[in-house]
Design a protein around this motif. Structure first.
Motif, mmCIF file in Angstrom:
data_model
loop_
_atom_site.group_PDB
_atom_site.id
_atom_site.type_symbol
_atom_site.label_atom_id
_atom_site.label_comp_id
_atom_site.label_asym_id
_atom_site.label_seq_id
_atom_site.Cartn_x
_atom_site.Cartn_y
_atom_site.Cartn_z
ATOM 1 N N THR A 281 0.858 -1.181 0.000
ATOM 2 C CA THR A 281 0.000 0.000 0.000
ATOM 3 C C THR A 281 0.893 1.229 0.000
ATOM 4 N N PHE A 282 0.598 2.180 -0.885
ATOM 5 C CA PHE A 282 1.424 3.378 -1.022
ATOM 6 C C PHE A 282 0.534 4.608 -1.018
ATOM 7 N N LEU A 283 0.858 5.568 -0.169
ATOM 8 C CA LEU A 283 0.100 6.815 -0.068
ATOM 9 C C LEU A 283 1.069 7.985 -0.231
ATOM 10 N N PHE A 284 0.699 8.936 -1.055
ATOM 11 C CA PHE A 284 1.573 10.060 -1.391
ATOM 12 C C PHE A 284 2.056 10.811 -0.153
ATOM 13 N N ASP A 285 1.116 11.241 0.678
ATOM 14 C CA ASP A 285 1.496 12.031 1.847
ATOM 15 C C ASP A 285 2.235 11.192 2.883
ATOM 16 N N TYR A 286 1.876 9.916 3.014
ATOM 17 C CA TYR A 286 2.569 9.062 3.973
ATOM 18 C C TYR A 286 4.036 8.873 3.579
ATOM 19 N N SER A 287 4.313 8.691 2.294
ATOM 20 C CA SER A 287 5.702 8.565 1.863
ATOM 21 C C SER A 287 6.483 9.837 2.180
ATOM 22 N N GLN A 317 11.995 9.953 -1.470
ATOM 23 C CA GLN A 317 10.552 10.219 -1.403
ATOM 24 C C GLN A 317 10.243 11.604 -1.972
ATOM 25 N N ILE A 318 11.107 12.566 -1.678
ATOM 26 C CA ILE A 318 10.934 13.913 -2.215
ATOM 27 C C ILE A 318 11.078 13.894 -3.737
ATOM 28 N N ASP A 319 12.081 13.174 -4.222
ATOM 29 C CA ASP A 319 12.317 13.118 -5.664
ATOM 30 C C ASP A 319 11.160 12.445 -6.395
ATOM 31 N N VAL A 339 -3.281 10.517 -2.378
ATOM 32 C CA VAL A 339 -3.041 11.263 -1.149
ATOM 33 C C VAL A 339 -4.140 10.897 -0.149
ATOM 34 N N PHE A 340 -3.770 10.723 1.109
ATOM 35 C CA PHE A 340 -4.731 10.278 2.113
ATOM 36 C C PHE A 340 -5.468 11.456 2.752
ATOM 37 N N ILE A 341 -4.759 12.324 3.438
ATOM 38 C CA ILE A 341 -5.271 13.492 4.164
ATOM 39 C C ILE A 341 -6.243 13.086 5.275
ATOM 40 N N ASP A 342 -7.255 12.329 4.927
ATOM 41 C CA ASP A 342 -8.253 11.859 5.892
ATOM 42 C C ASP A 342 -9.055 10.744 5.234
ATOM 43 N N GLN A 354 -1.110 19.586 -1.987
ATOM 44 C CA GLN A 354 -0.105 20.589 -2.340
ATOM 45 C C GLN A 354 0.516 21.161 -1.074
ATOM 46 N N ALA A 355 -0.309 21.435 -0.075
ATOM 47 C CA ALA A 355 0.180 22.016 1.173
ATOM 48 C C ALA A 355 1.047 21.031 1.948
ATOM 49 N N VAL A 356 0.648 19.757 1.968
ATOM 50 C CA VAL A 356 1.457 18.745 2.651
ATOM 51 C C VAL A 356 2.854 18.681 2.035
ATOM 52 N N PHE A 357 2.934 18.767 0.703
ATOM 53 C CA PHE A 357 4.241 18.726 0.047
ATOM 54 C C PHE A 357 5.063 19.958 0.421
ATOM 55 N N ILE A 358 4.444 21.120 0.453
ATOM 56 C CA ILE A 358 5.147 22.338 0.862
ATOM 57 C C ILE A 358 5.641 22.204 2.304
ATOM 58 N N TYR A 359 4.764 21.728 3.174
ATOM 59 C CA TYR A 359 5.104 21.500 4.592
ATOM 60 C C TYR A 359 6.329 20.588 4.693
ATOM 61 N N THR A 360 6.322 19.516 3.910
ATOM 62 C CA THR A 360 7.418 18.552 3.954
ATOM 63 C C THR A 360 8.697 19.142 3.375
ATOM 64 N N LEU A 361 8.588 19.822 2.243
ATOM 65 C CA LEU A 361 9.767 20.401 1.600
ATOM 66 C C LEU A 361 10.506 21.358 2.535
#
Length: 527
Positions: A281-287, A317-319, A339-342, A354-361
């Motif tokens: 199982t793969f989730l964008f935000d979890y990775s 994961q970022i790449d 993406v999971f989010i909820d 988009q915001a989760v990626f910014i937060y992570t970056l």
């Protein structure tokens, strides 16, 4: 409310034995504690409690347990006094004439009283009924010490005699529950809050976290019993504020880092038994959150070895995620890597993603600075582009809210994650969340403490401390009012008896992603 099972049986896995060895080096030794039931109870109807039932003290006394002979269709319920995770044993004998037939016994293990009253045969949900905590046991010869081989997550234990024979009854004594966790409550520095409700919320949060801390940070000790990366991020934060078991966080990081796809992608969760197995199982935000967990861990411990071992894993994961961002700085989501989010699918998750990626970056770039990564400029440029796109294309100046491109949908998750990512300045963040309160509160359609955590934290980040505290009290405080000893996997304020599975018998009433008030209180209210 929905969740889609992924089956990716063509994945080729890469196991980094060096990293997995380090994970095993940080395996905790579980602490076992003997728990004796505190009383016998009756389960009675009461709509003020979750799913309409509560436990009240029985006229029968626990000290006289062995005197109560049970025959066909008779039962009693033991109360451990609090929620625990572990194994159960009990001595059973016969009373009356010689035992001329086997004892047929039904045992139920329940986290909340309503589980005792639920009928497993009526369950027809999309999760496996094999998770239901009940056993049917035939015993041919008494006396015997019944040792249940499975691990349970419970407070209440029902013993129901399905049948003996008309000649004799079953007698029970010495019920013992051996609770297990990698930590004890003595490991937590006690805090004293003037607000009694906040104190109760804090203490139940700590108990929730304790029972989920086993050989890994489990998502739920009753059901799933797995290491999920979204839960881990929140558990680690709560852990730093309470037990501060950095070795367990390190172990979990190494488990994820040591089992990736051939290309280097991290799974959303891993199994630890019968061996270490990554889930398909793969989730964008979890990775992405792997990099966030690593950032939080290094910030808390300054552990250079873990940083050196796992930075490359986080970078991959970022790449991978950057391949989903176009030249304009727009995140383009892929159904194959959702993406999971909820849990809820009642809102569009593109802007929140988009915001989760910014937060992570932003956090990953700090790690990149520490490692003198030669690709640092690539990540800084990507961050600038994504933030610019968010400000120019996703923010409605008139409404002071972030929208979903193409539909202009406004949802609370978009506002929350953009505020957590601090895309706008402090004053604008405050205006965004103030407007969200005005137009989207009281919240509906959200049933997870996971999402409620992010909403509360966004209110705190926006400087709306009173509103954040109020929401935390309304949500987690309501669970306590309805009988929570530990916080639950799912809870809707507008529909308290909601179950995503159609029955409380399969719900998890001790769940990792609900433990965060201890962190929120310490980091935003107590200091």
């Amino acid at each position: 409310m929905a969740f889609t099972f992924q089956i990716n049986d063509d994945v080729v896995w890469n196991r980094n034995e060096r990293l997995l060895k380090k994970a095993e080096m940080n395996m905790p030794k579980l602490i076992h504690t003997e728990i004796q039931p505190t009383r016998l109870v009756e389960i009675v109807a009461d709509n003020h409690f979750i799913n309409g039932f509560k436990a009240v003290t029985s006229e029968r006394e626990i000290s006289k347990l062995s005197e109560y002979g049970l025959k066909r269709d008779e039962k009693l319920v033991l109360d451990l006094g609090d929620h625990y995770v572990g194994k159960f044993t009990i001595d059973i004998d016969s009373i009356g004439s010689p035992m001329d037939a086997p004892l047929y016994l039904h045992l139920k293990f329940a986290e909340v009283p309503a589980e005792i009253m639920a009928e497993s045969k009526e369950y027809d949900g999309w999760l496996s009924k094999s998770w239901i905590q009940e056993e049917f046991v035939h015993i041919d010869v008494l006396p015997v010490t019944l040792e249940m081989p499975r691990r349970y997550s419970c407070r209440y234990i029902e013993l129901e005699v399905i049948d003996t024979s008309p000649k004799w009854q079953a007698s029970f004594c010495n019920p013992t529950f051996i609770a297990e966790s990698s930590v004890t409550l003595d490991d937590v520095e006690k805090i004293e809050l003037a607000d009694e409700q906040l104190q109760a919320i804090h203490d139940v949060s700590v108990k929730t976290l304790q029972d989920c801390m086993q050989t890994v940070f489990e998502d739920g000790p009753k059901r799933d019993r797995r290491l999920w990366i979204g839960d881990l991020r929140l558990q680690a934060l709560a852990n730093y504020a309470t037990f501060d078991d950095v070795a367990l966080v390190k172990r979990c990081l190494y488990l994820f880092g040591g089992m990736t796809t051939e290309e280097g992608k991290i799974p959303a969760n891993v199994f630890t038994a019968p061996s270490l197995i990554p889930d398909d199982t793969f989730l964008f935000d979890y990775s992405l959150f792997f990099a966030v967990i690593l950032f939080d861990y290094v910030k808390h411990t300054n552990d250079k070895e873990v940083m050196e071992d796992l930075y490359t894993v986080a970078k991959k994961q970022i790449d991978f995620a950057l391949k989903q961002v176009d030249e304009a700085g727009r995140l383009v989501l892929d159904e194959a890597w959702p993406v999971f989010i909820d849990w809820s699918n009642e809102f569009d998750k593109a802007t929140a993603g988009q915001a989760v990626f910014i937060y992570t970056l932003k956090r990953f770039i700090e790690l990149a600075h520490q490692t003198n990564d030669q690709d640092l400029n690539i990540y800084q440029t990507a961050l600038e582009n994504m933030e610019t796109f968010a400000k120019e294309k996703l923010f409605d100046q008139k409404k002071q809210q972030f929208i979903v491109e193409g539909t202009d949908e406004i949802n609370v998750a978009s506002q929350v994650w953009m505020v957590l990512a601090q895309v706008m300045n402090e004053q604008t963040n405050k205006e965004i969340m103030t407007e969200a309160i005005r137009t989207q509160f009281p919240i509906t359609g959200i049933a997870t403490p996971y999402m409620y955590h992010h909403i509360v934290e966004a209110l705190f980040v926006a400087g709306l401390t009173t509103d954040g505290e109020k929401l935390m009290k309304n949500y987690w405080g309501k669970m306590i009012e309805m009988g929570a000893d530990t916080f639950w996997e799912a809870f809707k304020l507008e529909d308290p008896d909601f179950s995503p599975y159609g029955s409380p018998i399969i719900n998890s009433y001790c769940h990792a992603w609900s433990c965060t008030p201890a962190y929120l209180i310490k980091d935003y209210l107590f200091n």
